[in-house]
Every structure is written in structure tokens, then in C-alpha cells.
Write a protein that holds these residues in place. Sequence first.
Motif, short mmCIF file in Angstrom:
data_model
loop_
_atom_site.label_atom_id
_atom_site.label_comp_id
_atom_site.label_asym_id
_atom_site.label_seq_id
_atom_site.Cartn_x
_atom_site.Cartn_y
_atom_site.Cartn_z
N SER A 86 4.04 6.05 -5.00
CA SER A 86 4.14 6.17 -6.46
C SER A 86 3.23 7.27 -6.98
N PHE A 87 1.99 7.31 -6.47
CA PHE A 87 1.08 8.39 -6.84
C PHE A 87 1.68 9.75 -6.48
N VAL A 96 2.01 2.01 -3.50
CA VAL A 96 0.98 2.68 -4.31
C VAL A 96 0.90 4.15 -3.96
N THR A 135 -5.38 9.26 -3.14
CA THR A 135 -4.12 9.06 -2.41
C THR A 135 -4.28 9.47 -0.96
N LEU A 147 0.83 -1.20 0.00
CA LEU A 147 0.00 0.00 0.00
C LEU A 147 0.86 1.26 0.00
#
Length: 217
Positions: A55-56, A52, A85, A49
Amino acid sequence: MNFSHFASISGGRLQWMEKHLTIVYVLSILALGLTIFEGSNYVLKIWPLLLVISSFSFFYVWKIPFFKKNIRDIPYIKLYVLAITWVLATCVLPFYLFGKKEDWNWNDWLILLGSLFFMIGIIIPFDMRDVELDHPSHKTIPQLLGLKKARNLTLIFWFFGHVFWSIGANKFEINILAHAIFGAFVLWNCHKNKPELYFSGGVDVLLITVYLAIGLF
């Protein structure tokens, strides 16, 4: 922190940061230290998680390899990537750490939806502020609907966020209503001619006041 790059667009926020570099560095180092201290106990459990979310966040600014664009330059999606996000970091991640999947129910989904609406309501005013700076290809809500309709949409998302929170929690509290009204006043007074610190110091502070309203009253 290289402010020479921003000389042509320096607003109140960057001017304040440039005058208070020591405070900015101390807060940044303190935040990093607390993050490492708290996160070291959980990183192995939540790394997918975190990957993710990070990265966003990273590719929101830096160009995606082979795509030659960053997320904020992709038409239509900037607002939703930011909101999702934030919800992942503040709602899903804590539940993933401390909750149980079998405990997840319809009320939790409503609270999650309320958090998403809450965040969208805060992000739209920043697009209103930048409506003349954003490239037309960004297709932000103020660009598509105009400033007046964008502000009305902000208030709709804002109030429905608080409504979904109350329904999901199975209770109505006067402090949530008071925060909804307080935030509506702040958001209603947003327009592109407001000083930048109104957004960075006024609109952004709603991210803190909501937790004070929920936790202290």
C-alpha cells in the motif's frame, strides 16, 4: 514503459531503459517470477505486512482515494515513508518469517534503527538531485535546509547507520568501516548537477554493496 510521457524530462536512466527494453522486460519478468515462487510459500503468513508495504509503495505513486494526493506529494513525510517501507521489507518481514518474537531484544532494535538511518542517508541525495523539480510544497530536506546542510545530514545518517549496526551486532568489523567510508565518498560527491546515472547507478548500488560487505567478508 511509455517513454513518450517523459520526453521533456528524460535523463540518463530513462534513456538507458529506452535503449535496452529487452533487458528491462527480462529482468522485470524474472523478478516477478522469483517473487511469486519464493512468496507463495509465505504469503498466508505475512499478508498483513505485505499489505502495508504494498500500500505504501502503490500510493507513493497513485493518488490516495478521496485524498487527491499521493504520498510523495504530502509535505515532509516522503523521505520517512520510503525509509520505513524499505526497513519493513528488508528487516521486519524476514524476522517475522524466520525469527521468534521472544528472541527480539535491544540489539535487534539497534540494527533496525541502523537500517532506517542507512536508508535515509541514501534517499536524501535523490531529493538533492530533484531540488529544482520537486514542488516547494513537498518540503524536502534540501528545500528546507539547503544543499550543503542536506549533504552533511546525509553523511551523519549514513555513519550512524553503520555505528548502530556494529553496536547491535556486538562486534566491529573492518568491512563495515570500509563500506561506510566508500559510501561516504559516493554520497559526498552528490550534487544536483551530477548525471542521473550517478544516482541510479552509484548511490542506488549502495543497497547492494552493503550486503556484499556484510556477507562476503
